[in-house]
Design an enzyme around this catalytic site. Structure first.
Site, mmCIF file in Angstrom:
data_model
loop_
_atom_site.group_PDB
_atom_site.id
_atom_site.type_symbol
_atom_site.label_atom_id
_atom_site.label_comp_id
_atom_site.label_asym_id
_atom_site.label_seq_id
_atom_site.Cartn_x
_atom_site.Cartn_y
_atom_site.Cartn_z
ATOM 1 N N GLY A 1 42.906 36.139 50.355
ATOM 2 C CA GLY A 1 41.565 36.342 50.902
ATOM 3 C C GLY A 1 41.584 37.146 52.182
ATOM 4 O O GLY A 1 40.696 37.982 52.423
ATOM 5 N N ASP A 2 42.599 36.908 53.020
ATOM 6 C CA ASP A 2 42.724 37.677 54.257
ATOM 7 C C ASP A 2 42.995 39.147 53.948
ATOM 8 O O ASP A 2 42.467 40.044 54.618
ATOM 9 C CB ASP A 2 43.854 37.109 55.123
ATOM 10 C CG ASP A 2 43.639 35.653 55.470
ATOM 11 O OD1 ASP A 2 42.471 35.227 55.550
ATOM 12 O OD2 ASP A 2 44.633 34.931 55.655
ATOM 13 N N GLY B 1 37.806 33.086 42.643
ATOM 14 C CA GLY B 1 39.092 32.672 42.100
ATOM 15 C C GLY B 1 39.564 33.586 40.995
ATOM 16 O O GLY B 1 39.580 34.816 41.137
ATOM 17 N N THR B 2 39.924 32.995 39.848
ATOM 18 C CA THR B 2 40.458 33.781 38.740
ATOM 19 C C THR B 2 39.414 34.699 38.114
ATOM 20 O O THR B 2 39.767 35.598 37.348
ATOM 21 C CB THR B 2 41.026 32.854 37.652
ATOM 22 O OG1 THR B 2 40.002 31.952 37.217
ATOM 23 C CG2 THR B 2 42.203 32.050 38.195
ATOM 24 N N GLU B 3 38.128 34.484 38.424
ATOM 25 C CA GLU B 3 37.063 35.352 37.903
ATOM 26 C C GLU B 3 36.923 36.641 38.701
ATOM 27 O O GLU B 3 36.119 37.510 38.339
ATOM 28 C CB GLU B 3 35.723 34.628 37.905
ATOM 29 C CG GLU B 3 35.642 33.400 37.039
ATOM 30 C CD GLU B 3 34.275 32.761 37.126
ATOM 31 O OE1 GLU B 3 33.310 33.366 36.618
ATOM 32 O OE2 GLU B 3 34.167 31.675 37.722
ATOM 33 N N GLY B 4 37.647 36.773 39.801
ATOM 34 C CA GLY B 4 37.533 37.957 40.634
ATOM 35 C C GLY B 4 36.601 37.725 41.804
ATOM 36 O O GLY B 4 36.520 36.622 42.354
ATOM 37 N N SER C 1 34.148 35.255 46.757
ATOM 38 C CA SER C 1 35.393 35.017 46.033
ATOM 39 C C SER C 1 35.141 34.011 44.919
ATOM 40 O O SER C 1 34.559 32.952 45.154
ATOM 41 C CB SER C 1 36.467 34.484 46.983
ATOM 42 O OG SER C 1 36.716 35.398 48.030
#
Length: 318
Positions: free
Chosen positions: A259-260, A230-233, A228
């Site tokens: 995330g889940d 974040g905003t970068e995918g 993960s």
């Protein structure tokens, strides 16, 4: 229909959300509303899989004092309850939501004090359900009293039966699980950048460093690493290919449960025999996008996921 997936949550929680106009320390407040929701990472995964239409069982440890909140969710979503019951109350996490500024203050209360006997109780519930190829999600933190290798123990049990373990944890429990023998390694892991840095012991400042760390895990026996960002995918890595999957736009509101939902999407991809990495990445990212748009950490819709999957932006790793 037979059981299609299992989730295990060793440290579940009741999320108590309290709505306030504004939080002022030292003042008496009048809440406008309060609601209690069954929570915990594996519980959220199970709920999303149930919404997708999968037959899923939830395992873990619940205190009998307030298990009714979880039992209500299981009945509502058609989730099979295989949770181990113990004396006491499952922990409560307070979420104080300030309407005026749209901010949330989280207060996580202590959980149940557990030991090896309770972990064995979960293992006993798990054993008769396992079979080759079955997706088994091991997700979340560990409660006080359980050893750091608790996930590693359950991971080894599931792997020995031929199940495909999807592991989503952090810190010392993640380190212990990743120290397993190759035959006992999880099928997939979903760390974020910081969790992966903690495992490697050094910063991972760019995509090349993240990809190298993912391949180090694959060399140990893991089939799929999802990082993960974040905003970068998210970065999806297998032995012979890697790609980045991004939502087409940034979602607004709370990211709790995204995330889940992605982990649920990974399990759904296994169930759908999504053999191509791009198929897997689209579905997992779409689950996460749909969760963000629903505003509920435990809710997706099949129609929303399918629409989102087509919109996911797939790119090469720079």
């Amino acid at each position: 229909m037979s059981l299609q997936a299992i989730t295990v949550t060793l440290n579940p929680a009741i999320d108590q959300t309290i709505q306030l106009d504004r939080l002022q320390p030292g003042a008496v407040h009048r809440a406008s509303s309060v609601r209690n929701d069954a929570g915990g990472k594996g519980i959220n995964v199970a709920a999303c899989l149930a919404d997708w239409g999968s037959q899923v069982a939830a395992l873990g440890v619940l205190g009998v004092g307030n298990a009714g909140v979880f039992e209500a969710l299981f009945r509502e979503r058609g989730i099979t309850d295989h949770c181990h019951r113990v004396a006491g109350d499952t922990r409560t996490n307070l979420k104080l939501v300030e309407a005026q500024v749209n901010e949330t203050t989280d207060i996580n209360l202590p959980g149940l004090q557990l030991g090896q006997a309770h972990l064995q109780g979960v293992a006993d519930h798990l054993a008769p359900l396992l079979r080759a190829g079955l997706p088994v999600v091991l997700s979340g933190s560990l409660p006080a009293g359980l050893p750091e290798d608790s996930w590693a123990q359950l991971q080894a049990q599931a792997s020995a039966a031929g199940a495909r373990v999807l592991l989503d944890t952090s810190g010392a429990p993640l380190v212990a699980a990743l120290a397993a023998a190759p035959v006992a390694m999880p099928y997939a892991v979903k760390p974020n950048r910081h969790e992966l840095e903690a495992w490697t012991g050094h910063p991972l400042g760019d995509h090349a460093a993240l990809t190298a760390a993912a391949h180090a895990l694959i060399a140990r026996g893991i089939q799929l690493v999802v990082i993960s960002m974040g905003t970068e995918g998210a970065l999806f890595v297998q032995r012979d290919q890697q790609l980045i999957a991004r939502p087409p736009r940034l979602a607004q509101g709370s990211s709790v449960g995204a995330g889940d939902a992605m982990v649920a999407g990974l399990a759904a991809a296994l169930l759908d025999d999504a053999t191509e990495l791009e198929q897997c990445a689209r579905l997992a990212t779409a689950f996460s996008m749909c969760r963000l748009e629903s505003g509920d950490a435990r809710r997706i819709t099949p129609e929303g996921v399918r629409d989102a999957a087509a919109a996911v932006v797939i790119g090469a790793v720079p």
